[in-house]
Design a protein around this motif. Sequence first.
Motif, PDB file in Angstrom:
ATOM      1  N   ARG A 126      47.539 -25.257 -22.724  1.00 43.48           N
ATOM      2  CA  ARG A 126      47.441 -24.947 -21.591  1.00 43.48           C
ATOM      3  C   ARG A 126      46.749 -26.086 -19.988  1.00 43.48           C
ATOM      4  O   ARG A 126      45.901 -27.126 -20.654  1.00 43.48           O
ATOM      5  N   ALA A 127      47.992 -26.231 -18.927  1.00 46.05           N
ATOM      6  CA  ALA A 127      47.344 -27.170 -18.342  1.00 46.05           C
ATOM      7  C   ALA A 127      45.655 -26.843 -17.701  1.00 46.05           C
ATOM      8  O   ALA A 127      45.088 -28.718 -18.323  1.00 46.05           O
ATOM      9  N   VAL A 146      55.483 -32.271 -23.620  1.00 42.31           N
ATOM     10  CA  VAL A 146      55.147 -31.254 -24.531  1.00 42.31           C
ATOM     11  C   VAL A 146      55.676 -30.941 -24.671  1.00 42.31           C
ATOM     12  O   VAL A 146      57.386 -30.316 -23.269  1.00 42.31           O
ATOM     13  N   PHE A 147      55.530 -29.807 -25.044  1.00 39.89           N
ATOM     14  CA  PHE A 147      56.403 -28.160 -25.699  1.00 39.89           C
ATOM     15  C   PHE A 147      56.130 -26.808 -25.370  1.00 39.89           C
ATOM     16  O   PHE A 147      54.284 -26.932 -26.025  1.00 39.89           O
ATOM     17  N   ASP A 148      56.816 -25.988 -24.560  1.00 39.77           N
ATOM     18  CA  ASP A 148      56.280 -24.968 -24.156  1.00 39.77           C
ATOM     19  C   ASP A 148      55.079 -25.122 -23.473  1.00 39.77           C
ATOM     20  O   ASP A 148      54.105 -24.170 -24.596  1.00 39.77           O
ATOM     21  N   SER A 149      55.184 -25.480 -22.307  1.00 41.68           N
ATOM     22  CA  SER A 149      53.237 -25.557 -21.572  1.00 41.68           C
ATOM     23  C   SER A 149      53.463 -25.745 -20.210  1.00 41.68           C
ATOM     24  O   SER A 149      54.493 -25.971 -20.391  1.00 41.68           O
ATOM     25  N   ASP A 150      52.481 -25.050 -19.725  1.00 38.05           N
ATOM     26  CA  ASP A 150      52.322 -25.370 -18.726  1.00 38.05           C
ATOM     27  C   ASP A 150      51.807 -26.104 -17.621  1.00 38.05           C
ATOM     28  O   ASP A 150      51.619 -26.235 -16.242  1.00 38.05           O
ATOM     29  N   ILE A 151      52.092 -27.515 -18.479  1.00 35.24           N
ATOM     30  CA  ILE A 151      51.230 -28.586 -18.329  1.00 35.24           C
ATOM     31  C   ILE A 151      52.556 -29.250 -16.880  1.00 35.24           C
ATOM     32  O   ILE A 151      54.165 -29.011 -17.499  1.00 35.24           O
ATOM     33  N   ASN A 152      51.913 -29.637 -16.502  1.00 39.09           N
ATOM     34  CA  ASN A 152      52.808 -30.128 -15.012  1.00 39.09           C
ATOM     35  C   ASN A 152      52.437 -31.161 -14.033  1.00 39.09           C
ATOM     36  O   ASN A 152      51.683 -31.248 -12.892  1.00 39.09           O
ATOM     37  N   PRO A 154      53.494 -35.796 -13.223  1.00 39.83           N
ATOM     38  CA  PRO A 154      54.373 -36.769 -12.630  1.00 39.83           C
ATOM     39  C   PRO A 154      54.410 -37.671 -13.461  1.00 39.83           C
ATOM     40  O   PRO A 154      53.360 -38.183 -14.299  1.00 39.83           O
ATOM     41  N   GLY A 155      55.565 -37.866 -14.660  1.00 42.82           N
ATOM     42  CA  GLY A 155      55.928 -38.560 -15.412  1.00 42.82           C
ATOM     43  C   GLY A 155      55.828 -38.558 -16.984  1.00 42.82           C
ATOM     44  O   GLY A 155      56.332 -38.890 -17.813  1.00 42.82           O
ATOM     45  N   VAL A 156      55.699 -36.747 -16.936  1.00 44.38           N
ATOM     46  CA  VAL A 156      55.447 -36.217 -18.441  1.00 44.38           C
ATOM     47  C   VAL A 156      56.540 -35.602 -18.912  1.00 44.38           C
ATOM     48  O   VAL A 156      57.306 -34.572 -17.935  1.00 44.38           O
ATOM     49  N   THR A 157      57.832 -35.183 -19.356  1.00 44.83           N
ATOM     50  CA  THR A 157      58.962 -34.613 -19.197  1.00 44.83           C
ATOM     51  C   THR A 157      58.074 -33.249 -20.655  1.00 44.83           C
ATOM     52  O   THR A 157      57.354 -33.338 -21.396  1.00 44.83           O
ATOM     53  N   VAL A 158      58.738 -32.112 -20.005  1.00 45.11           N
ATOM     54  CA  VAL A 158      58.395 -30.854 -20.299  1.00 45.11           C
ATOM     55  C   VAL A 158      59.445 -29.799 -20.862  1.00 45.11           C
ATOM     56  O   VAL A 158      60.127 -29.869 -20.212  1.00 45.11           O
ATOM     57  N   ILE A 159      59.509 -29.806 -22.550  1.00 43.82           N
ATOM     58  CA  ILE A 159      61.063 -29.328 -22.778  1.00 43.82           C
ATOM     59  C   ILE A 159      60.534 -28.106 -23.748  1.00 43.82           C
ATOM     60  O   ILE A 159      58.794 -27.483 -23.361  1.00 43.82           O
ATOM     61  N   ASP A 160      60.753 -26.902 -22.768  1.00 40.95           N
ATOM     62  CA  ASP A 160      60.867 -25.219 -23.334  1.00 40.95           C
ATOM     63  C   ASP A 160      62.074 -24.882 -24.397  1.00 40.95           C
ATOM     64  O   ASP A 160      63.327 -25.337 -24.334  1.00 40.95           O
ATOM     65  N   ALA A 193      51.920 -19.283 -22.536  1.00 43.09           N
ATOM     66  CA  ALA A 193      53.450 -20.253 -21.852  1.00 43.09           C
ATOM     67  C   ALA A 193      54.434 -19.302 -22.021  1.00 43.09           C
ATOM     68  O   ALA A 193      55.138 -18.888 -21.166  1.00 43.09           O
ATOM     69  N   PRO A 194      55.063 -19.482 -23.251  1.00 41.14           N
ATOM     70  CA  PRO A 194      56.043 -18.635 -24.208  1.00 41.14           C
ATOM     71  C   PRO A 194      55.509 -17.468 -23.777  1.00 41.14           C
ATOM     72  O   PRO A 194      56.585 -16.715 -23.521  1.00 41.14           O
ATOM     73  N   MET A 195      54.916 -16.420 -24.159  1.00 41.48           N
ATOM     74  CA  MET A 195      55.181 -15.476 -23.688  1.00 41.48           C
ATOM     75  C   MET A 195      54.298 -14.706 -22.850  1.00 41.48           C
ATOM     76  O   MET A 195      54.890 -13.893 -22.312  1.00 41.48           O
ATOM     77  N   GLU A 196      53.591 -15.500 -21.780  1.00 44.74           N
ATOM     78  CA  GLU A 196      53.968 -15.588 -20.345  1.00 44.74           C
ATOM     79  C   GLU A 196      55.398 -15.519 -19.650  1.00 44.74           C
ATOM     80  O   GLU A 196      55.556 -14.428 -19.273  1.00 44.74           O
ATOM     81  N   ARG A 197      56.159 -15.901 -19.477  1.00 43.13           N
ATOM     82  CA  ARG A 197      57.631 -16.486 -19.190  1.00 43.13           C
ATOM     83  C   ARG A 197      58.166 -15.003 -19.800  1.00 43.13           C
ATOM     84  O   ARG A 197      58.802 -14.355 -19.956  1.00 43.13           O
ATOM     85  N   ARG A 198      57.798 -15.046 -21.777  1.00 44.39           N
ATOM     86  CA  ARG A 198      58.737 -14.211 -21.551  1.00 44.39           C
ATOM     87  C   ARG A 198      59.027 -12.428 -21.535  1.00 44.39           C
ATOM     88  O   ARG A 198      59.384 -11.235 -21.313  1.00 44.39           O
TER      89      ARG A 198
END
Length: 375
Positions: A126-127, A146-152, A154-160, A193-198
């Motif tokens: 978590r962020a 980052v994979f499956d997280s709410d981190i935001n 700049p310069g970091v790629t977040v994949i899900d 994070a993925p559970m919250e989105r689902r």
Amino acid sequence: MKPIGLILATLLLFVLAACTSEQDAVSEPEAKPEAKNTTTEAAAPASEVSSDIPKEVQKPIKIAAIMQASLGTFSSQYIQGVEDQVEKFGGSVQVYNADNDLAKMATHLETAINQEVDGILIDHGRADALEPGVKRAVEKGIPVVVFDSDINVPGVTVIDQDDYSLAWDTLKTLAQDLNGEGEIVYVWVGGFAPMERRNAIYEAFQERYPNIKEIAKFGTASANTALDTQTQMEAILKQYPNKGDIDAVFAPWDEFAKGATRAIEQAGREEIKVYGIDMSDEDLQMMQKENSPWVSSAATDPAEVGRVQVRFVYQKIAGEETPEIFSLDPHLVKQSDLPEETISMDALGKYVDDWGSSEAATSPWMEKLTEQETK
């Protein structure tokens, strides 16, 4: 006459000598290029391979993979994908498992930064716990994906896995199978994070299908999630003992789906259908079992998720532009589409279009890097 003859003879000797020298001058260069070309051709393959690969990734790259928790077969196959891709690129990876302890996860992140690794992969988390460390890594020039997280940051790629699509694909199938009416059990836990989105999609689903009623809701995440879910589902089945009391179970994590499926099978209540999210070899075997209540699961290939994450971090190390956000396309795996014989994830692509074949985060030099490491 003699002087004239002498002069002519002398001139003739000069002409012959000049001709001989001219022939030598012409024939010598012809031989030299031949030898030079032969040498160049022999050296070409090695130089061509190395010159096309960015210098930043020609050395063995050190990667740190930091996981919130390694739970179930999805996590193990995800790590397998990470390790496989790093090995093909000639690098090394250190995996840190925080055992669902966010403070421990933040400590692992600091350890990786202090060890000056070349790249960092983060799985879940978590962020509020990780963003300070991620910012520090970026400031030190360490690429982070980052994979499956709410981190935001700049310069970091977040994949899900596009959790919204995963949940909707499964729930839409459930609604169609129930013809828009029935009683369901929802297995869910917050804090991921993925559970919250689902769950956000599930709430929308409830509004869209008001005649599909939730009669029970439970869920925990632990070292034995599937077993805990089985025990809890057994209690629900005793609470609703009659056929028709429960029509389906929505289990937005395969560990939940495994536990619910086993409880239903042991109770002989196969009329209750299970709709899951995520997929593994074990999940496939359970779905393919005769009369299995587990009828569908929306998923991405966990090993491919790991491979894509590694490729993104290598692109960053090489100085290439990468997106801030990237979602992998999910697929719906239906029991009815699977063959009678038991298959593994490696064969799933024969029955589910585009399964495990993502071309995301690929650069032309990656193939050459793999070839070089293979040699």
